[in-house]
Design a protein around this motif. Structure first.
Motif, mmCIF file in Angstrom:
data_model
loop_
_atom_site.group_PDB
_atom_site.id
_atom_site.type_symbol
_atom_site.label_atom_id
_atom_site.label_comp_id
_atom_site.label_asym_id
_atom_site.label_seq_id
_atom_site.Cartn_x
_atom_site.Cartn_y
_atom_site.Cartn_z
ATOM 1 N N THR A 204 -18.802 -18.400 27.483
ATOM 2 C CA THR A 204 -18.228 -19.738 27.377
ATOM 3 C C THR A 204 -17.519 -19.917 26.046
ATOM 4 O OG1 THR A 204 -19.923 -20.686 28.830
ATOM 5 C CG2 THR A 204 -18.749 -22.202 27.370
ATOM 6 N N LEU A 205 -18.149 -19.473 24.980
ATOM 7 C CA LEU A 205 -17.532 -19.574 23.653
ATOM 8 C C LEU A 205 -16.236 -18.780 23.601
ATOM 9 C CD1 LEU A 205 -20.690 -19.189 21.374
ATOM 10 C CD2 LEU A 205 -19.412 -21.287 21.846
ATOM 11 N N SER A 206 -16.256 -17.599 24.201
ATOM 12 C CA SER A 206 -15.069 -16.745 24.195
ATOM 13 C C SER A 206 -13.911 -17.406 24.925
ATOM 14 C CB SER A 206 -15.387 -15.393 24.847
ATOM 15 O OG SER A 206 -14.244 -14.581 24.956
ATOM 16 N N GLY B 83 -44.713 5.197 34.247
ATOM 17 C CA GLY B 83 -44.432 4.278 33.153
ATOM 18 C C GLY B 83 -43.600 3.071 33.552
ATOM 19 N N SER B 84 -43.050 2.432 32.556
ATOM 20 C CA SER B 84 -42.262 1.223 32.759
ATOM 21 C C SER B 84 -40.785 1.528 32.564
ATOM 22 C CB SER B 84 -42.697 0.128 31.775
ATOM 23 O OG SER B 84 -42.532 0.569 30.433
ATOM 24 N N GLN B 85 -39.950 0.674 33.122
ATOM 25 C CA GLN B 85 -38.508 0.831 32.977
ATOM 26 C C GLN B 85 -37.855 -0.536 32.948
ATOM 27 O OE1 GLN B 85 -34.582 2.531 35.400
ATOM 28 N NE2 GLN B 85 -36.614 3.220 36.014
ATOM 29 N N GLY B 86 -36.974 -0.706 31.999
ATOM 30 C CA GLY B 86 -36.169 -1.914 31.945
ATOM 31 C C GLY B 86 -34.713 -1.541 32.132
ATOM 32 N N VAL B 87 -33.960 -2.397 32.811
ATOM 33 C CA VAL B 87 -32.523 -2.189 32.958
ATOM 34 C C VAL B 87 -31.825 -3.425 32.405
ATOM 35 C CG1 VAL B 87 -30.604 -1.995 34.583
ATOM 36 C CG2 VAL B 87 -32.666 -0.618 34.921
ATOM 37 N N ARG B 88 -30.818 -3.180 31.579
ATOM 38 C CA ARG B 88 -30.101 -4.293 30.960
ATOM 39 C C ARG B 88 -28.609 -4.183 31.262
ATOM 40 N NH1 ARG B 88 -30.996 -4.058 25.045
ATOM 41 N NH2 ARG B 88 -29.039 -2.900 24.945
ATOM 42 N N LEU B 89 -28.053 -5.223 31.857
ATOM 43 C CA LEU B 89 -26.620 -5.323 32.095
ATOM 44 C C LEU B 89 -26.026 -6.118 30.936
ATOM 45 C CD1 LEU B 89 -26.645 -6.361 35.874
ATOM 46 C CD2 LEU B 89 -27.049 -4.106 34.866
ATOM 47 N N ASN B 90 -24.977 -5.593 30.313
ATOM 48 C CA ASN B 90 -24.420 -6.203 29.110
ATOM 49 C C ASN B 90 -22.961 -6.596 29.300
ATOM 50 O OD1 ASN B 90 -26.780 -5.435 27.365
ATOM 51 N ND2 ASN B 90 -26.063 -3.398 27.908
ATOM 52 N N LEU B 91 -22.636 -7.817 28.906
ATOM 53 C CA LEU B 91 -21.253 -8.274 28.848
ATOM 54 C C LEU B 91 -20.946 -8.659 27.412
ATOM 55 C CD1 LEU B 91 -18.527 -9.335 29.972
ATOM 56 C CD2 LEU B 91 -19.672 -11.536 30.354
ATOM 57 N N TYR B 92 -19.971 -7.968 26.817
ATOM 58 C CA TYR B 92 -19.512 -8.271 25.464
ATOM 59 C C TYR B 92 -18.136 -8.919 25.587
ATOM 60 C CZ TYR B 92 -23.125 -4.836 24.329
ATOM 61 O OH TYR B 92 -24.314 -4.140 24.236
ATOM 62 N N PRO B 93 -18.063 -10.257 25.594
ATOM 63 C CA PRO B 93 -16.772 -10.927 25.748
ATOM 64 C C PRO B 93 -15.875 -10.677 24.531
ATOM 65 C CG PRO B 93 -18.602 -12.416 26.224
ATOM 66 C CD PRO B 93 -19.176 -11.216 25.561
ATOM 67 N N PRO B 94 -14.560 -10.819 24.701
ATOM 68 C CA PRO B 94 -13.678 -10.645 23.546
ATOM 69 C C PRO B 94 -13.887 -11.763 22.530
ATOM 70 C CG PRO B 94 -12.449 -11.463 25.432
ATOM 71 C CD PRO B 94 -13.818 -11.122 25.930
ATOM 72 N N VAL C 65 -17.223 -5.454 18.865
ATOM 73 C CA VAL C 65 -16.562 -6.295 19.855
ATOM 74 C C VAL C 65 -15.049 -6.094 19.800
ATOM 75 C CG1 VAL C 65 -16.154 -8.698 20.548
ATOM 76 C CG2 VAL C 65 -18.421 -7.983 19.766
ATOM 77 N N ASN C 66 -14.414 -6.149 20.971
ATOM 78 C CA ASN C 66 -12.963 -6.059 21.066
ATOM 79 C C ASN C 66 -12.356 -7.459 20.928
ATOM 80 O OD1 ASN C 66 -10.234 -5.885 22.587
ATOM 81 N ND2 ASN C 66 -10.849 -3.743 22.398
ATOM 82 N N SER C 67 -11.214 -7.552 20.303
ATOM 83 C CA SER C 67 -10.594 -8.867 20.086
ATOM 84 C C SER C 67 -9.878 -9.403 21.328
ATOM 85 C CB SER C 67 -9.608 -8.796 18.918
ATOM 86 O OG SER C 67 -8.566 -7.870 19.204
ATOM 87 N N LYS C 68 -9.576 -8.523 22.305
ATOM 88 C CA LYS C 68 -8.787 -8.952 23.459
ATOM 89 C C LYS C 68 -9.452 -8.710 24.814
ATOM 90 C CE LYS C 68 -4.423 -8.134 21.026
ATOM 91 N NZ LYS C 68 -3.145 -7.384 21.036
ATOM 92 N N LYS C 69 -10.341 -7.701 24.892
ATOM 93 C CA LYS C 69 -10.907 -7.329 26.185
ATOM 94 C C LYS C 69 -12.436 -7.391 26.162
ATOM 95 C CE LYS C 69 -7.162 -4.029 27.170
ATOM 96 N NZ LYS C 69 -6.855 -2.610 27.483
ATOM 97 N N HIS C 70 -13.008 -7.688 27.324
ATOM 98 C CA HIS C 70 -14.458 -7.672 27.443
ATOM 99 C C HIS C 70 -14.943 -6.238 27.681
ATOM 100 C CE1 HIS C 70 -13.477 -7.796 31.794
ATOM 101 N NE2 HIS C 70 -14.617 -7.143 31.950
ATOM 102 N N ARG C 71 -16.184 -5.989 27.332
ATOM 103 C CA ARG C 71 -16.791 -4.678 27.550
ATOM 104 C C ARG C 71 -18.049 -4.854 28.391
ATOM 105 N NH1 ARG C 71 -20.833 -1.382 25.170
ATOM 106 N NH2 ARG C 71 -20.365 0.833 25.336
ATOM 107 N N LEU C 72 -18.262 -3.948 29.339
ATOM 108 C CA LEU C 72 -19.435 -3.985 30.210
ATOM 109 C C LEU C 72 -20.180 -2.661 30.126
ATOM 110 C CD1 LEU C 72 -17.825 -5.598 33.375
ATOM 111 C CD2 LEU C 72 -19.690 -6.622 32.068
#
Length: 370
Positions: free
Chosen positions: A30-32, A219-230, A304-311
């Protein structure tokens, strides 16, 4: 996971007092989208970090690339050389890219598609899977307890993907409709791949092949989905602050073609340029402890990228919560163990108490004075 949610409530603010009301902040996406001229102060990094973002070594180092097919084929001429390369990568880098890993491309691609589709959902739909107050699992940011702290420029969905009977499906998206089934398949492949790698690591260390796998199989496992907005002021924020992973072994895959992951090598930050089809694998703190420091977890960060999001998608593998973590006897030399032994559950308690994964501060607490 229920026991650990209760543990977090008991810990509260780390002072023994009751848990404070959670700090509610706008999500980064939202901030992006607002293209703010002034970034909220809690996302602004210190000046020294801003300067450090430009001091990156680009071509001096290349992250090691390991070929799984050569590791598996004991009769190939390159088998021993590949084992040696794996040993060197774990000892000298703590990071490597794994090619020809055997995970079906279809499973990886479906997980990537679902990750993109989840983050494309309207904010209100994503909020249906929001973290609970002072919780860790779900959609949002972890360890948010004050507007005075420095936060990472990232939105994420973190899920505990242990056995189906132990999951809290309240956080598991039903949109896209294929998400749950595809994550099931993906996490199973991550578990199988981790066990396979741990066997080769044990062999390289002169240990029985089952030394590590016996602790990780259930054992245990965690999965993390990441969105790095521009971010228009990308040099003033951090996608993921410098840290080492607190788990055993991590496997990551980049979803789109926007780079950002960097590894610390000899005091310099080295960009990771993903090899198509490869998994990026890194040693976590628990493996450093178990190997008595022979293999070391390494600081890494995301810019972080200034123009594109990263996943990206990260899978984090750890032993069962009741496992005792400590240097393996076969790796303790004449000088004795370099790290304390601790029940993994108690180790996680320290993570929650610290409230922020910072540099290698947690592993430093585990070191024994010599």
């Amino acid at each position: 996971m229920e026991a650990h949610e209760e543990l977090r409530r008991e810990i509260g603010d780390g002072s023994g007092s009751a848990v404070n009301a959670p700090v509610v902040l706008d999500n980064v996406e939202t901030l992006s989208s607002k293209k703010l001229k002034e970034i909220p102060h809690y996302y602004l990094q210190p000046r020294e970090t801003e300067n450090d973002l430009v001091e990156v070594v680009d071509n001096a180092f290349l992250i090691p690339v390991i070929d799984m097919t050569k590791l598996l084929d004991q009769h190939s001429s390159g088998h021993r050389d590949e084992l040696a390369r794996l040993h060197s990568a774990c000892r000298d880098w703590g990071f490597f890219q794994l090619i020809n890993h055997g995970v079906p491309e279809e499973i990886v691609e479906k997980m990537k598609i679902d990750t993109e589709e989840f983050f494309q959902l309207p904010l209100e739909k994503k909020k249906a899977y929001a973290q609970l107050p002072n919780g860790f699992e779900g959609y949002g940011q972890a360890f948010v307890f004050s507007e005075e702290q420095k936060l990472d420029w990232v939105d994420r969905l973190f899920l505990d993907v242990r056995h189906i009977t132990k999951r809290n499906v309240r956080f598991w998206p039903t949109h896209p409709t294929s998400f749950r089934e595809n994550l099931d398949k993906y996490s199973l492949e991550m578990q199988k791949l981790t066990i396979c790698l741990l066997k080769f690591m044990s062999r390289n260390l002169g240990l029985d092949a089952e030394t590590f796998t016996s602790m990780f199989e259930e054992g245990s496992q965690g999965v993390r989905l990441n969105l790095y907005p521009p971010c228009m002021q990308a040099n003033k924020v951090m996608g993921l602050s410098p840290h080492s992973d607190v788990n055993g072994l991590s496997l990551a895959v980049q979803v789109n073609d926007v780079q950002g992951l960097q590894v610390k090598k000899n005091g310099k930050w080295v960009p990771v340029k993903p090899v198509p089809g490869a998994f990026i694998v890194n040693i976590g703190d628990l493996i450093e402890i178990m190997t008595n420091g022979e293999y070391k977890s390494v600081e890494h960060r995301v810019v972080v990228n200034s123009k594109k999001h990263r996943l990206s998608i990260g899978a984090f593998l750890s032993p069962d919560f009741k496992t005792i973590i400590g240097p393996v006897p076969g790796l303790v030399k004449q000088n004795g163990p370099n790290y304390k032994s601790i029940i993994f559950e108690d180790y996680l308690e320290q993570v929650y108490r610290n409230k922020k994964i910072n540099s290698k501060s947690l592993i430093d607490q585990m070191k024994l004075e010599k």
